[in-house]
Scaffold this motif. Structure first.
Motif, PDB file in Angstrom:
ATOM      1  N   LEU A 129     -15.037   6.568   3.387  1.00 45.84           N
ATOM      2  CA  LEU A 129     -13.542   5.336   3.185  1.00 45.84           C
ATOM      3  C   LEU A 129     -12.126   6.147   4.307  1.00 45.84           C
ATOM      4  N   HIS A 130     -11.459   5.509   4.244  1.00 40.85           N
ATOM      5  CA  HIS A 130     -10.025   5.997   4.580  1.00 40.85           C
ATOM      6  C   HIS A 130      -8.659   6.460   3.780  1.00 40.85           C
ATOM      7  N   TYR A 131      -8.265   7.600   3.896  1.00 43.42           N
ATOM      8  CA  TYR A 131      -7.121   7.599   2.415  1.00 43.42           C
ATOM      9  C   TYR A 131      -5.834   7.729   3.029  1.00 43.42           C
ATOM     10  N   VAL A 132      -4.477   7.613   2.319  1.00 40.67           N
ATOM     11  CA  VAL A 132      -3.686   8.043   3.238  1.00 40.67           C
ATOM     12  C   VAL A 132      -2.719   8.177   1.842  1.00 40.67           C
ATOM     13  N   TYR A 133      -2.121   9.917   1.881  1.00 42.47           N
ATOM     14  CA  TYR A 133      -1.996  10.427   0.483  1.00 42.47           C
ATOM     15  C   TYR A 133      -0.731   9.869   0.948  1.00 42.47           C
ATOM     16  N   MET A 134       0.463  10.017  -0.330  1.00 46.07           N
ATOM     17  CA  MET A 134       1.675  10.197  -0.537  1.00 46.07           C
ATOM     18  C   MET A 134       2.264  10.716  -1.797  1.00 46.07           C
ATOM     19  N   THR A 135       3.503  10.900  -1.786  1.00 42.77           N
ATOM     20  CA  THR A 135       4.542  11.134  -3.039  1.00 42.77           C
ATOM     21  C   THR A 135       5.432   9.705  -2.942  1.00 42.77           C
ATOM     22  N   PRO A 136       5.105   9.969  -4.184  1.00 37.66           N
ATOM     23  CA  PRO A 136       6.930   8.382  -4.453  1.00 37.66           C
ATOM     24  C   PRO A 136       7.838   8.169  -3.687  1.00 37.66           C
ATOM     25  N   ALA A 137       8.196   9.086  -3.534  1.00 36.41           N
ATOM     26  CA  ALA A 137       9.577   9.234  -2.784  1.00 36.41           C
ATOM     27  C   ALA A 137       8.881   8.826  -0.988  1.00 36.41           C
ATOM     28  N   TYR A 138       8.746   9.220  -0.423  1.00 35.07           N
ATOM     29  CA  TYR A 138       7.984   9.228   0.546  1.00 35.07           C
ATOM     30  C   TYR A 138       7.549   7.664   0.710  1.00 35.07           C
ATOM     31  N   TYR A 139       6.372   6.910   0.065  1.00 33.05           N
ATOM     32  CA  TYR A 139       6.201   5.852  -0.604  1.00 33.05           C
ATOM     33  C   TYR A 139       7.651   4.438  -0.566  1.00 33.05           C
ATOM     34  N   ALA A 140       8.278   4.905  -0.985  1.00 26.07           N
ATOM     35  CA  ALA A 140       9.863   4.179  -1.245  1.00 26.07           C
ATOM     36  C   ALA A 140      10.565   4.112   0.143  1.00 26.07           C
ATOM     37  N   LYS A 141      10.726   5.386   1.092  1.00 25.25           N
ATOM     38  CA  LYS A 141      11.010   5.375   1.755  1.00 25.25           C
ATOM     39  C   LYS A 141      10.337   4.456   2.876  1.00 25.25           C
ATOM     40  N   PHE A 191       8.133   2.257   2.451  1.00 24.33           N
ATOM     41  CA  PHE A 191       7.770   0.343   2.672  1.00 24.33           C
ATOM     42  C   PHE A 191       9.470  -0.263   1.080  1.00 24.33           C
ATOM     43  N   GLY A 192       9.638   0.271   0.820  1.00 21.48           N
ATOM     44  CA  GLY A 192      11.471   0.364   0.420  1.00 21.48           C
ATOM     45  C   GLY A 192      11.797  -0.406  -1.135  1.00 21.48           C
ATOM     46  N   GLY A 193       9.905  -0.003  -1.461  1.00 24.79           N
ATOM     47  CA  GLY A 193      10.110   0.071  -2.927  1.00 24.79           C
ATOM     48  C   GLY A 193       9.342   1.435  -4.014  1.00 24.79           C
ATOM     49  N   GLY A 194       9.924   1.531  -4.721  1.00 24.00           N
ATOM     50  CA  GLY A 194       9.185   2.583  -5.760  1.00 24.00           C
ATOM     51  C   GLY A 194       7.287   1.412  -5.788  1.00 24.00           C
ATOM     52  N   PRO A 195       6.585   2.176  -5.712  1.00 22.69           N
ATOM     53  CA  PRO A 195       4.884   2.041  -6.080  1.00 22.69           C
ATOM     54  C   PRO A 195       4.607   1.725  -7.621  1.00 22.69           C
ATOM     55  N   VAL A 196       4.099   0.857  -7.776  1.00 21.24           N
ATOM     56  CA  VAL A 196       3.740   0.295  -8.772  1.00 21.24           C
ATOM     57  C   VAL A 196       1.887   1.255  -9.571  1.00 21.24           C
ATOM     58  N   TYR A 197       2.228   1.471 -10.564  1.00 20.95           N
ATOM     59  CA  TYR A 197       0.884   2.252 -10.567  1.00 20.95           C
ATOM     60  C   TYR A 197      -0.091   1.907 -11.285  1.00 20.95           C
ATOM     61  N   ASN A 198      -0.421   1.677 -10.339  1.00 21.99           N
ATOM     62  CA  ASN A 198      -2.403   0.211 -11.065  1.00 21.99           C
ATOM     63  C   ASN A 198      -3.886   0.647 -11.553  1.00 21.99           C
ATOM     64  N   THR A 199      -3.321   2.596 -11.919  1.00 20.84           N
ATOM     65  CA  THR A 199      -4.883   2.622 -11.787  1.00 20.84           C
ATOM     66  C   THR A 199      -4.274   4.394 -12.162  1.00 20.84           C
ATOM     67  N   GLN A 200      -4.983   4.708 -13.378  1.00 16.58           N
ATOM     68  CA  GLN A 200      -5.098   5.672 -13.940  1.00 16.58           C
ATOM     69  C   GLN A 200      -6.853   6.538 -13.330  1.00 16.58           C
ATOM     70  N   LEU A 201      -6.418   7.645 -13.139  1.00 11.49           N
ATOM     71  CA  LEU A 201      -7.721   8.524 -12.806  1.00 11.49           C
ATOM     72  C   LEU A 201      -8.124   9.514 -14.110  1.00 11.49           C
ATOM     73  N   LEU A 202      -8.952  10.094 -14.445  1.00 12.45           N
ATOM     74  CA  LEU A 202      -9.866  10.490 -15.988  1.00 12.45           C
ATOM     75  C   LEU A 202     -10.974  11.883 -15.391  1.00 12.45           C
ATOM     76  N   ASN A 203     -10.362  12.432 -16.357  1.00  9.53           N
ATOM     77  CA  ASN A 203     -11.379  13.328 -16.661  1.00  9.53           C
ATOM     78  C   ASN A 203     -11.360  13.844 -17.843  1.00  9.53           C
ATOM     79  N   TYR A 204     -13.266  14.028 -18.215  1.00  7.31           N
ATOM     80  CA  TYR A 204     -12.863  14.372 -18.860  1.00  7.31           C
ATOM     81  C   TYR A 204     -14.760  15.157 -19.359  1.00  7.31           C
ATOM     82  N   SER A 205     -14.666  15.478 -20.172  1.00 16.35           N
ATOM     83  CA  SER A 205     -15.831  16.727 -20.649  1.00 16.35           C
ATOM     84  C   SER A 205     -17.041  16.317 -20.824  1.00 16.35           C
TER      85      SER A 205
END
Length: 855
Positions: A655-667, A669-683
């Motif tokens: 797949l293709h990914y575009v990684y951004m900081t929240p500040a650059y995303y806002a710059k 797309f004109g608005g802050g990101p709404v976090y719709n996903t949570q990544l989990l690590n478990y043992s």
């Protein structure tokens, strides 16, 4: 009369040299079958898909608008010259009950002419409350006939305004020509941003005021075949015509909406008490302040390439054609070299007969005819057999390998005259042409010279003898072996080249398996290091959010969490297929490392997110020819364009990914990101614990979907195994070629040195010693061929990788050391088998017959 004798001699020669004839036949047949089979696989795939599109009347164009399509706009579309059908439909994105799956729901009416469904089980919806689901959901055992489903939206969404009823009974499962890929269903306006399936309900079950999209077909495209330049040219002409037909619609639609808003406000002005009047006036003011910001609607006209898998399917077929161009070239080159050596040896063996025929008055053309007929018969017979095998066997094997990726009917196999003609011409060049060249050389001599045996090559000092300190330490047998190798330089080069070519083909096959097989481990575990991905509802209630946070807190096995925005968008550039990209924005970029690795593939240098640009994945950079400092154009679900500056490129395979900081995303797309996903690590590594944890997550009100990395990796690994069949075909074909080449060359080696071998037998050499006399040379030449073949295989492997990759994947450019070993061992194995056969032949050498003097 003498002509009849000549023809008898031709067929007598074939009968007496069956091994030689069959060896030429085998090597030509392999080349032709491989070329015709792999070359026809791509067109057969495209023909199968094109026929499927025609049978189910796939639309030519799709029209959408941000504020929907009215009846008037549909009439405008029907007035476009050359339009055959216009089919307006309703659609909406929903969650399917408690499954967490997102479906694109379409309307269905009996008079629909376009985008027909292929029912795999049950029937199409006939009454209100009936639904047909994506056949993929039945395969995955998510739903079955008779199940009840209730549509739901994200928290705060009211679906009652979209549908007459939200409860449905599953009455069938179907496939759609819009979705030929097994699982990809495009983008969604809800949830994680991508749809999991499609669904179909009766048109009357929708309560939307306007259509959401319209499908068009044209009369002139009906006679054309999909994926052809002729069809693409017609679509290129109809696109601007359709846009022109709706050029006034956006302004008209905006005026309609404003008029409707004004009417609603006016309708609220009725007598009422003071309190009610104040409340109504406040509501009117709020309503007036809300529909004022109405913007001019946009109209989007797109062709079939907007459908998931449509363009990629053609790319896969084209890649097969590219492989078919590379591999058969090697096959035919090796076949030509071996055939040249074989026919040259045959002509030399026939010197006495050529001289006799010349003395009897036969012309050069008559004598040459014997060898031309011999080679031509072998080529034609091999070509016929090769074409029969290639056109029938290979396309089916390869298509079945891709069937896991696409929902298409069985492959349609066709006969391609162009490929057949090319195959026959190349085969004739490999044999008849080489026979003509070899015989012309001999025919230049007169009859008296030809009736005497050819003088053996004189012994010469070789370069190794100049190094006296090394030469004097060699034994007699070793010196003889060295001299023989350089004495017969043509045979030496032919053997080395033949073995090298076969080793390269085998190594490429194994290398492809390494490159494809390593993707899952590198991507899921090496790059995507998180254990699970949890998609969250954007508008979950405070109670659901608190419940989810408590659930994560109570699980002691969970070692870390990271909130992330993942949003599906489309990358677009002229001359490149649209690619689905995932915008990935971590809430805290400094905490990303334990979950996702960003680094350069070749140097392992870390890539760091900054507020000045985005980091894109390597394959995306390759497809769009991007380097740091360039810009990438992406479109959201409303087809709004945004420019993303590339700051760095990171290793990635799926797949293709575009990684951004929240500040650059806002710059961007004109608005802050709404976090719709949570990544989990478990043992925890226990599968049972993972299943139990997954059930708890799915039952939570904030959770839309749970994806475990272990399952994703296994699923992807299984999907990529579909290419294993293609690789096995390459390896088996290359191995068979290697065996035939080694047999041919070794047989020629023994045949042209029969007097020499008989002489050393007379001098007292035992059978095993005579065999080793030949084996030493073959072993050395085989080893040299393996070494050169390894280097050649690396180059061929790199070329095939560049042509065989899918758009959404990047193969790891590596060849494991085991593959070099397997390629070498297979070549040595075939060489050993051939030598075992040759040992039996050497034991049967008739010394007296071989040493008879011609005089």
């Amino acid at each position: 009369m003498k002509k009849r004798a000549l023809w008898k001699d031709v067929f007598r020669e074939i009968r007496h040299t069956k091994a030689r004839f069959l060896s030429i036949f085998a090597i030509i047949m392999l080349g032709v079958s491989f070329f015709a089979g792999i070359k026809s696989a791509g067109p057969d795939m495209l023909d199968t898909a094109a026929t499927y599109y025609k049978d189910h009347r796939l639309m030519d164009l799709r029209v959408q608008s941000t504020y929907g399509l009215t009846e008037k706009s549909i009439d405008n579309l029907r007035d476009i010259p050359g339009v055959q059908s216009v089919q307006p439909v309703y659609s909406s994105d929903v969650f399917l009950g408690e499954s967490g799956l997102i479906a694109k729901v379409y309307s269905y009416a009996d008079d629909n002419e376009l985008n027909g469904y292929k029912i795999t089980s049950g029937h199409l919806p006939e009454a209100s409350g009936e639904i047909v689901l994506d056949a993929y959901l039945l395969q995955e055992e998510k739903f079955s006939l008779g199940d009840s489903i209730t549509f739901s939206g994200e928290a705060g969404d009211d679906l009652a305004g979209n549908f007459q009823t939200l409860s449905y009974t599953v009455v069938g499962f179907a496939q759609s020509p819009q979705y030929i890929e097994t699982s990809t269903r495009g983008t969604s306006r809800i949830g994680k941003g991508t749809a999991d399936a499609f669904a179909v309900i009766p048109e009357d079950d929708f309560s939307l005021p306007v259509y959401t999209e319209a499908y068009l077909s044209f009369t002139d495209t009906a006679a054309e075949t999909a994926y052809t330049p002729a069809y693409d040219a017609l679509i290129e002409r109809h696109l601007p015509e359709t846009e022109e037909a709706l050029k006034d619609y956006p302004q008209q639609r905006l005026e309609e909406l404003k008029a409707e808003a004004a009417k609603l406000l006016a309708a609220g002005q009725q007598p009422m008490d003071e309190a009610q009047q104040q409340q109504t006036q406040q509501q009117q003011a709020e309503a007036s302040a809300a529909q004022n910001p109405l913007e001019l609607p946009k109209v989007y006209v797109t062709d079939r390439t907007i459908n998931p898998g449509y363009a990629e399917y053609k790319d896969n077929a084209d890649r097969l054609s590219a492989i078919a161009t590379a591999f058969p070239v090697f096959f035919f080159l090796i076949a030509a070299l071996v055939s040249l050596t074989t026919m040259t040896r045959m002509v030399e063996e026939q010197r006495l007969q050529i001289g006799t025929l010349k003395a009897l008055g036969y012309g050069s053309m008559d004598i040459m005819t014997k060898f031309l007929v011999y080679g031509t018969l072998a080529s034609l017979a091999a070509s016929i057999a090769g074409l029969a095998i290639g056109f029938t066997l290979f396309p089916g094997i390869i298509y079945n390998a891709y069937s896991q990726l696409y929902n298409l009917p069985g492959v349609i196999k066709s006969f391609y005259p162009a490929y057949a003609i090319i195959s026959i011409i190349v085969a004739l060049v490999c044999t008849a042409m080489t026979a003509m060249i070899a015989s012309r050389v001999e025919l230049r001599s007169n009859a008296s010279v030809l009736m005497r045996p050819k003088a053996p090559k004189s012994g010469q000092r070789i370069m190794l003898e100049r190094f006296s300190f090394l030469w004097k330490r060699l034994s007699f047998v070793q010196k003889v072996t060295a001299r023989n190798l350089f004495r017969y330089k043509q045979r030496m080069f032919m053997t080395v080249i033949g073995v090298a070519g076969c080793t390269a083909l085998i190594l490429t096959g194994f290398g492809l398996k390494d490159s494809i097989g390593s993707i899952a481990d590198r991507q899921f575990g090496g790059i995507m290091k998180y254990s699970a991905l949890v998609a969250l509802h954007d508008n979950a209630t405070a109670e659901d959010k608190a419940s989810y946070a408590e659930l994560i807190k109570q699980e002691s096995a969970v070692t870390g969490t990271l909130d992330v925005l993942q949003e599906a968008m489309t990358a677009r550039a002229k001359g490149v297929n649209d690619q689905e990209v995932r915008i990935f924005v971590p809430a805290d970029a400094d905490k990303l490392a334990p979950f996702v690795t960003l680094k350069d593939r070749t140097t392992d240098e870390p890539r760091v997110l900054t507020d000045d640009g985005a980091i894109i994945t390597e394959k995306l950079a390759k497809l769009y020819d991007l380097v740091p400092g360039d810009s990438l154009t992406v479109l959201d679900s409303n087809n709004e364009e945004f420019q993303v500056k590339v700051s760095a490129v990171t290793e990635n395979y799926v797949l293709h990914y575009v990684y951004m900081t929240p500040a650059y995303y806002a710059k961007v797309f004109g608005g802050g990101p709404v976090y719709n996903t949570q990544l989990l690590n478990y043992s925890a590594q226990d599968k049972q614990w993972e299943d139990t944890f997954g059930e708890k997550l799915t039952a939570n009100g904030q959770v839309a979907l749970v994806s475990f990395s272990s399952g994703v990796g296994e699923a992807f690994d299984g999907t990529m195994k579909s290419m294993d069949v293609v690789i096995v075909v390459l390896i088996v074909s290359a191995a068979a070629l290697a065996f035939v080449v080694l047999y041919n060359l070794t047989n020629i080696n023994v045949s042209e040195r029969v007097r020499e071998l008989s002489t050393i037998k007379v001098l007292g050499f035992y059978d095993k010693e005579v065999t080793m006399y030949i084996y030493r040379e073959n072993i050395l030449l085989t080893l040299l061929g393996i070494i050169f073949g390894g280097a050649l295989g690396i180059l061929l492997h790199g070329f095939v990788l560049s042509t065989a990759e899918l758009d959404a994947t990047m193969f790891a450019p590596l060849i494991k050391w085991q593959s070099y070993l397997y390629a070498a061992l297979l070549t040595v194995l075939f060489s050993g088998i051939v030598m075992a056969f040759m040992h039996l032949k050497l034991k049967r050498i008739h010394m007296i017959e071989a040493l008879k003097s011609v005089e």
